[in-house]
Scaffold this active site. Structure first.
Site, PDB file in Angstrom:
ATOM      1  N   ASN A  11       0.865  -1.192   0.000  1.00  0.00           N
ATOM      2  CA  ASN A  11       0.000   0.000   0.000  1.00  0.00           C
ATOM      3  C   ASN A  11       0.894   1.232   0.000  1.00  0.00           C
ATOM      4  O   ASN A  11       1.445   1.602   1.032  1.00  0.00           O
ATOM      5  CB  ASN A  11      -0.897  -0.034   1.250  1.00  0.00           C
ATOM      6  CG  ASN A  11      -1.719   1.251   1.391  1.00  0.00           C
ATOM      7  OD1 ASN A  11      -1.861   2.016   0.441  1.00  0.00           O
ATOM      8  ND2 ASN A  11      -2.262   1.468   2.591  1.00  0.00           N
ATOM      9  N   GLU A 100      -6.687   5.068   7.951  1.00  0.00           N
ATOM     10  CA  GLU A 100      -6.521   6.481   7.566  1.00  0.00           C
ATOM     11  C   GLU A 100      -7.797   7.025   6.955  1.00  0.00           C
ATOM     12  O   GLU A 100      -8.135   8.198   7.146  1.00  0.00           O
ATOM     13  CB  GLU A 100      -5.304   6.616   6.621  1.00  0.00           C
ATOM     14  CG  GLU A 100      -4.002   6.540   7.403  1.00  0.00           C
ATOM     15  CD  GLU A 100      -2.838   5.910   6.669  1.00  0.00           C
ATOM     16  OE1 GLU A 100      -2.841   5.885   5.427  1.00  0.00           O
ATOM     17  OE2 GLU A 100      -1.913   5.422   7.352  1.00  0.00           O
ATOM     18  N   GLY A 232       2.824  -0.827   4.421  1.00  0.00           N
ATOM     19  CA  GLY A 232       2.868   0.574   4.002  1.00  0.00           C
ATOM     20  C   GLY A 232       4.300   1.006   3.739  1.00  0.00           C
ATOM     21  O   GLY A 232       4.859   0.794   2.661  1.00  0.00           O
ATOM     22  N   GLY A 233       4.930   1.609   4.751  1.00  0.00           N
ATOM     23  CA  GLY A 233       6.264   2.195   4.608  1.00  0.00           C
ATOM     24  C   GLY A 233       7.296   1.286   3.950  1.00  0.00           C
ATOM     25  O   GLY A 233       8.025   1.708   3.042  1.00  0.00           O
TER      26      GLY A 233
END
Ligand code: PGA
Length: 248
Positions: A11, A100, A232-233
């Site tokens: 993502n 989020e 994510g990151g």
């Protein structure tokens, strides 16, 4: 659940990989194929079409997913993107209810449920994100919160969407660098599996998300009930994402 159901999702949120999309896709296509892992790359909307073309050019080694969708089908919804439009540019999965979206854009469980129904109606596979905030965990309410999120999301649909995946993402672990422990993940995944069995009479793959990294992926992947990761990151460089792939 057999290992064949493992799913690894990148993502990118509102970022692009530093090496560029093309280099990232090429790197992924060069990894040793493993039939047991479905790879899904999830770029911002404007890059879906490009990623789909790269996927086709490099042996369809991954799926393309979207980070969000509208619950509506068409009409005066400025700035929104309908599920059939996502399908038209090659997306096969859609993330729904990411924390989020819930917290920064006020999406509630009812809207998440409507989006889930829209994804399903368009023939796409939803990745439903659920997870507790720190205060909920501290007050011992994690299980009832997860139950509420699952029940509300599934309320609007008659049948479980084909290809549904659940991502357990504790809000306090997302983007913080400190993931949930293996014990916490095992407990939450068992709870989610039991709730789904009760509510829908079936099992679906359950992914973990929240500060998954090249360093902790092996330990977290060894939890029996972890069917994959939503990253994510660490999905912004093919090197770290590749380490996570190999750890699965
Ligand atoms: P993170 O994000 O890996 O950066 O914690 C996970 C997510 O938001 O899905």
């Amino acid at each position: 659940m057999s290992r064949s159901a493992r799913v690894l999702v990148a993502n990118w949120k509102m970022n692009l990989p530093e090496e560029g999309i093309e280099a990232f896709a090429l790197a992924v296509a060069s990894w040793e194929p493993r039939q047991t892992i479905d790879l899904v790359l999830v770029p911002p909307f404007p890059f879906l079409d490009m990623l789909t073309r790269l996927k086709q050019a490099h042996g369809n080694r991954f799926e393309v997913g979207a980070q969000n969708c509208s619950a509506e089908e068409r009409g005066a919804w400025t700035g929104e993107v309908a599920c059939w439009m996502l399908a038209a540019v090659g997306a096969t999965r859609v993330i729904v209810g990411h924390s989020e979206r819930r917290h920064l854009f006020d999406e509630d469980d009812t809207l998440v449920g409507r989006k889930l129904a829209a994804v399903s109606a368009a023939g796409l596979k939803p990745i439903l994100c659920i997870g507790e905030e720190e205060s909920v965990r501290q007050s011992g309410q994690t299980r009832s919160l997860l139950r509420h999120q699952i029940e509300t999301a599934l309320q609007t649909i008659q049948e479980l969407p084909p290809g549904l995946t659940i991502a357990y993402e504790p809000v306090w672990a997302i983007g913080t660098g400190s993931s949930a422990t293996a014990e916490m993940i095992a407990e939450a995944h068992d709870d989610i599996a039991a709730i789904l069995e009760e509510v829908a009479g079936t099992r679906v793959p359950i992914l973990y998300g929240g500060s998954v990294s090249a360093d902790n992926a092996e330990e977290l992947a060894s939890v029996g009930s972890v069917d994959g990761f939503l990253v994510g990151g660490a999905s912004l460089a093919s090197s770290s994402f590749g380490s996570i792939y190999r750890a699965l």
